[in-house]
Design a protein around this motif. Structure first.
Motif, PDB file in Angstrom:
ATOM      1  N   LEU A 271       1.995   4.091   7.190  1.00  0.00           N
ATOM      2  CA  LEU A 271       0.967   4.984   7.720  1.00  0.00           C
ATOM      3  C   LEU A 271       1.436   6.428   7.757  1.00  0.00           C
ATOM      4  O   LEU A 271       0.649   7.344   7.536  1.00  0.00           O
ATOM      5  N   ARG A 272       2.682   6.620   7.990  1.00  0.00           N
ATOM      6  CA  ARG A 272       3.251   7.969   8.029  1.00  0.00           C
ATOM      7  C   ARG A 272       3.000   8.711   6.714  1.00  0.00           C
ATOM      8  O   ARG A 272       2.809   9.915   6.692  1.00  0.00           O
ATOM      9  N   ARG A 273       2.961   7.958   5.623  1.00  0.00           N
ATOM     10  CA  ARG A 273       2.755   8.567   4.300  1.00  0.00           C
ATOM     11  C   ARG A 273       1.285   8.683   3.911  1.00  0.00           C
ATOM     12  O   ARG A 273       0.955   9.346   2.950  1.00  0.00           O
ATOM     13  N   ALA A 274       0.399   8.036   4.660  1.00  0.00           N
ATOM     14  CA  ALA A 274      -1.039   8.055   4.362  1.00  0.00           C
ATOM     15  C   ALA A 274      -1.679   9.233   5.092  1.00  0.00           C
ATOM     16  O   ALA A 274      -2.484   9.072   6.000  1.00  0.00           O
ATOM     17  N   GLN A 275      -1.346  10.417   4.678  1.00  0.00           N
ATOM     18  CA  GLN A 275      -1.721  11.612   5.420  1.00  0.00           C
ATOM     19  C   GLN A 275      -3.204  11.951   5.365  1.00  0.00           C
ATOM     20  O   GLN A 275      -3.660  12.829   6.085  1.00  0.00           O
ATOM     21  N   MET A 276      -3.985  11.263   4.558  1.00  0.00           N
ATOM     22  CA  MET A 276      -5.426  11.484   4.509  1.00  0.00           C
ATOM     23  C   MET A 276      -6.174  10.482   5.399  1.00  0.00           C
ATOM     24  O   MET A 276      -7.388  10.503   5.469  1.00  0.00           O
ATOM     25  N   LEU A 277      -5.443   9.638   6.083  1.00  0.00           N
ATOM     26  CA  LEU A 277      -6.037   8.594   6.909  1.00  0.00           C
ATOM     27  C   LEU A 277      -6.899   9.204   8.010  1.00  0.00           C
ATOM     28  O   LEU A 277      -6.453  10.077   8.743  1.00  0.00           O
ATOM     29  N   ARG A 278      -8.151   8.729   8.093  1.00  0.00           N
ATOM     30  CA  ARG A 278      -9.097   9.245   9.081  1.00  0.00           C
ATOM     31  C   ARG A 278      -9.407   8.231  10.180  1.00  0.00           C
ATOM     32  O   ARG A 278      -9.679   8.602  11.307  1.00  0.00           O
TER      33      ARG A 278
ATOM     34  N   ILE B  12       0.798  -1.229   0.000  1.00  0.00           N
ATOM     35  CA  ILE B  12       0.000   0.000   0.000  1.00  0.00           C
ATOM     36  C   ILE B  12       0.831   1.279   0.000  1.00  0.00           C
ATOM     37  O   ILE B  12       0.301   2.361   0.171  1.00  0.00           O
ATOM     38  N   LYS B  13       2.100   1.169  -0.242  1.00  0.00           N
ATOM     39  CA  LYS B  13       2.943   2.359  -0.228  1.00  0.00           C
ATOM     40  C   LYS B  13       2.449   3.449  -1.181  1.00  0.00           C
ATOM     41  O   LYS B  13       2.671   4.618  -0.958  1.00  0.00           O
ATOM     42  N   CYS B  14       1.767   3.063  -2.233  1.00  0.00           N
ATOM     43  CA  CYS B  14       1.298   4.043  -3.204  1.00  0.00           C
ATOM     44  C   CYS B  14      -0.054   4.638  -2.827  1.00  0.00           C
ATOM     45  O   CYS B  14      -0.544   5.538  -3.495  1.00  0.00           O
ATOM     46  N   PHE B  15      -0.670   4.184  -1.748  1.00  0.00           N
ATOM     47  CA  PHE B  15      -1.996   4.655  -1.374  1.00  0.00           C
ATOM     48  C   PHE B  15      -1.921   5.814  -0.381  1.00  0.00           C
ATOM     49  O   PHE B  15      -2.407   5.723   0.738  1.00  0.00           O
ATOM     50  N   GLN B  16      -1.373   6.924  -0.817  1.00  0.00           N
ATOM     51  CA  GLN B  16      -1.242   8.068   0.078  1.00  0.00           C
ATOM     52  C   GLN B  16      -2.594   8.684   0.426  1.00  0.00           C
ATOM     53  O   GLN B  16      -2.707   9.446   1.370  1.00  0.00           O
ATOM     54  N   TYR B  17      -3.645   8.350  -0.339  1.00  0.00           N
ATOM     55  CA  TYR B  17      -4.971   8.893  -0.090  1.00  0.00           C
ATOM     56  C   TYR B  17      -5.881   7.929   0.670  1.00  0.00           C
ATOM     57  O   TYR B  17      -7.082   8.138   0.745  1.00  0.00           O
ATOM     58  N   LEU B  18      -5.318   6.902   1.234  1.00  0.00           N
ATOM     59  CA  LEU B  18      -6.052   5.933   2.033  1.00  0.00           C
ATOM     60  C   LEU B  18      -6.741   6.654   3.192  1.00  0.00           C
ATOM     61  O   LEU B  18      -6.116   7.456   3.882  1.00  0.00           O
ATOM     62  N   GLU B  19      -8.046   6.394   3.394  1.00  0.00           N
ATOM     63  CA  GLU B  19      -8.798   7.079   4.442  1.00  0.00           C
ATOM     64  C   GLU B  19      -9.103   6.207   5.654  1.00  0.00           C
ATOM     65  O   GLU B  19      -9.340   6.727   6.734  1.00  0.00           O
ATOM     66  N   ALA B  20      -9.138   4.890   5.477  1.00  0.00           N
ATOM     67  CA  ALA B  20      -9.459   4.002   6.596  1.00  0.00           C
ATOM     68  C   ALA B  20      -8.669   2.711   6.466  1.00  0.00           C
ATOM     69  O   ALA B  20      -8.408   2.242   5.357  1.00  0.00           O
ATOM     70  N   ILE B  21      -8.314   2.168   7.610  1.00  0.00           N
ATOM     71  CA  ILE B  21      -7.618   0.884   7.638  1.00  0.00           C
ATOM     72  C   ILE B  21      -8.146   0.094   8.835  1.00  0.00           C
ATOM     73  O   ILE B  21      -8.282   0.631   9.932  1.00  0.00           O
ATOM     74  N   ASP B  22      -8.511  -1.164   8.586  1.00  0.00           N
ATOM     75  CA  ASP B  22      -9.008  -2.036   9.646  1.00  0.00           C
ATOM     76  C   ASP B  22      -8.231  -3.347   9.592  1.00  0.00           C
ATOM     77  O   ASP B  22      -8.441  -4.172   8.711  1.00  0.00           O
ATOM     78  N   LEU B  23      -7.311  -3.498  10.510  1.00  0.00           N
ATOM     79  CA  LEU B  23      -6.511  -4.714  10.624  1.00  0.00           C
ATOM     80  C   LEU B  23      -6.711  -5.312  12.016  1.00  0.00           C
ATOM     81  O   LEU B  23      -5.768  -5.797  12.641  1.00  0.00           O
ATOM     82  N   SER B  24      -7.934  -5.269  12.492  1.00  0.00           N
ATOM     83  CA  SER B  24      -8.237  -5.799  13.822  1.00  0.00           C
ATOM     84  C   SER B  24      -8.123  -7.325  13.826  1.00  0.00           C
ATOM     85  O   SER B  24      -8.439  -7.986  12.841  1.00  0.00           O
ATOM     86  N   GLY B  25      -7.626  -7.850  14.921  1.00  0.00           N
ATOM     87  CA  GLY B  25      -7.546  -9.292  15.120  1.00  0.00           C
ATOM     88  C   GLY B  25      -6.628 -10.028  14.167  1.00  0.00           C
ATOM     89  O   GLY B  25      -6.858 -11.185  13.848  1.00  0.00           O
ATOM     90  N   CYS B  26      -5.567  -9.379  13.739  1.00  0.00           N
ATOM     91  CA  CYS B  26      -4.655  -9.990  12.758  1.00  0.00           C
ATOM     92  C   CYS B  26      -3.364 -10.521  13.364  1.00  0.00           C
ATOM     93  O   CYS B  26      -2.439 -10.871  12.638  1.00  0.00           O
ATOM     94  N   GLU B  27      -3.272 -10.542  14.694  1.00  0.00           N
ATOM     95  CA  GLU B  27      -2.080 -11.035  15.386  1.00  0.00           C
ATOM     96  C   GLU B  27      -0.808 -10.288  14.977  1.00  0.00           C
ATOM     97  O   GLU B  27       0.269 -10.869  14.861  1.00  0.00           O
ATOM     98  N   ILE B  28      -0.928  -8.992  14.772  1.00  0.00           N
ATOM     99  CA  ILE B  28       0.223  -8.172  14.393  1.00  0.00           C
ATOM    100  C   ILE B  28       1.041  -7.869  15.644  1.00  0.00           C
ATOM    101  O   ILE B  28       0.517  -7.348  16.626  1.00  0.00           O
ATOM    102  N   GLY B  29       2.320  -8.192  15.588  1.00  0.00           N
ATOM    103  CA  GLY B  29       3.237  -7.934  16.684  1.00  0.00           C
ATOM    104  C   GLY B  29       4.053  -6.673  16.426  1.00  0.00           C
ATOM    105  O   GLY B  29       3.808  -5.942  15.465  1.00  0.00           O
ATOM    106  N   PRO B  30       5.053  -6.421  17.256  1.00  0.00           N
ATOM    107  CA  PRO B  30       5.873  -5.211  17.115  1.00  0.00           C
ATOM    108  C   PRO B  30       6.546  -5.079  15.749  1.00  0.00           C
ATOM    109  O   PRO B  30       6.619  -3.980  15.195  1.00  0.00           O
ATOM    110  N   GLU B  31       7.025  -6.189  15.186  1.00  0.00           N
ATOM    111  CA  GLU B  31       7.710  -6.119  13.891  1.00  0.00           C
ATOM    112  C   GLU B  31       6.737  -5.713  12.790  1.00  0.00           C
ATOM    113  O   GLU B  31       7.072  -4.921  11.909  1.00  0.00           O
TER     114      GLU B  31
END
Length: 103
Positions: A41-48, A13-32
């Motif tokens: 996310l730092r580049r997705a400045q339209m994220l709401r 998703i690096k090219c999705f700078q206009y991304l407005e929402a992201i839902d990654l709930s319950g995906c077992e994402i750890g620190p890495e």
């Protein structure tokens, strides 16, 4: 999904700078995984809206995520419930959320 999935997702998703929402709930994402995702996310400045609830990234992931949140000035909602975040992570997030003008 886990850490590897978050890393691959971040690469995709690096090219999705206009991304407005992201839902990654319950995906077992750890620190890495959060580290890879935070860079994107730092580049997705339209994220709401961010939903990362029910993951396992804890303080280390929260601190990394906080670094990216500072750049998300349009952020309106964030759900980090049940992510094993302790006091250190909460303090970092609290400081970062001061930059989110829409919250």
């Amino acid at each position: 999904f886990s850490n590897a999935g978050a890393t691959n997702f971040g690469d995709g998703i690096k090219c999705f700078q206009y991304l407005e929402a992201i839902d990654l709930s319950g995906c077992e994402i750890g620190p890495e995984g959060i580290e890879s995702l935070s860079d994107v996310l730092r580049r997705a400045q339209m994220l709401r809206t961010i939903n990362l609830s029910n993951n396992i990234f804890g303080d280390a992931g929260a601190i990394k995520l906080a670094e990216s949140i500072k750049y998300l000035h349009h952020l309106e909602a964030i759900d980090l419930s049940d992510c094993k975040i302790g006091l250190e992570g909460i303090e970092s997030l609290s400081d970062a959320l001061k930059f989110a003008e829409m919250l």
